[in-house]
Design an enzyme around this catalytic site. Structure first.
Site, PDB file in Angstrom:
ATOM      1  N   GLY A  44       0.813  -1.216   0.000  1.00 41.11           N
ATOM      2  CA  GLY A  44       0.000   0.000   0.000  1.00 41.11           C
ATOM      3  C   GLY A  44       0.844   1.262   0.000  1.00 41.11           C
ATOM      4  N   CYS A  45       1.929   1.244   0.750  1.00 42.29           N
ATOM      5  CA  CYS A  45       2.800   2.416   0.846  1.00 42.29           C
ATOM      6  C   CYS A  45       3.547   2.647  -0.458  1.00 42.29           C
ATOM      7  CB  CYS A  45       3.774   2.258   2.012  1.00 42.29           C
ATOM      8  SG  CYS A  45       2.922   2.157   3.608  1.00 42.29           S
ATOM      9  N   THR A  46       3.919   1.571  -1.132  1.00 42.92           N
ATOM     10  CA  THR A  46       4.583   1.700  -2.422  1.00 42.92           C
ATOM     11  C   THR A  46       3.620   2.270  -3.454  1.00 42.92           C
ATOM     12  OG1 THR A  46       6.102  -0.109  -1.920  1.00 42.92           O
ATOM     13  CG2 THR A  46       5.783   0.433  -4.249  1.00 42.92           C
TER      14      THR A  46
END
Length: 156
Positions: A44-46
């Site tokens: 998700g952060c990527t």
């Protein structure tokens, strides 16, 4: 104390991935997209970081600086930036003091385990240093476009 729309943004100084020290109040005169995310190199952060990367020029065109903050150390931020070609700074909040000031350091539950971590959140700070928009518990899909649209309609 928690931060809210209409308040002055809590000032802070953190180390960035490039070794610089960034102080929020030094960015007065620019719009700031301050986004908190849990961890470098996670799915998700990527996705979120790459969405900001892909819209970077459009944020730049509306005088907006993007700053990502997580508890990861500077060295891990630098690897994340190099791997995905991120053109903005990531700030290390290893003691999560800034996350606490913005009330995004929360008790989380995952697969029955409880732990403290970042609740994905974004704050738009105007040229005068005031918080003008916040998103908490962010869902990644479409979020970056929504943040950009807000700036275009309200601050550009």
């Amino acid at each position: 104390m928690t931060v809210e729309v209409g308040m002055q943004a809590s000032d802070f100084t953190l180390e960035a991935n490039n070794g610089e020290t960034i102080t929020l109040s030094a960015l007065k005169g620019k719009n700031v997209v301050l986004y908190f995310y849990p961890k470098d190199m996670t799915p998700g952060c990527t996705t979120e970081a790459c969405d900001f990367r892909d819209q970077y020029q459009q944020f730049n065109d509306v005088n907006a600086v993007i700053l990502g903050i997580s508890p990861d150390p500077v060295a891990r931020h630098q690897k994340f930036i190099e791997k995905y070609g991120l053109p903005f700074l990531l700030l290390a909040d290893e003691d999560h003091k800034v996350a606490e000031a913005y009330d995004v350091w929360k008790l989380k539950k995952n697969f029955g385990k409880e732990y403290m971590g970042i609740e994905r959140s974004t704050f738009i700070i105007d040229k005068d240093g005031k918080i003008v928009k916040e998103w908490r518990k962010v869902q990644v899909k479409g979020h970056v476009e929504e943040a950009l649209q807000y700036i275009k309609e309200n601050l550009a």
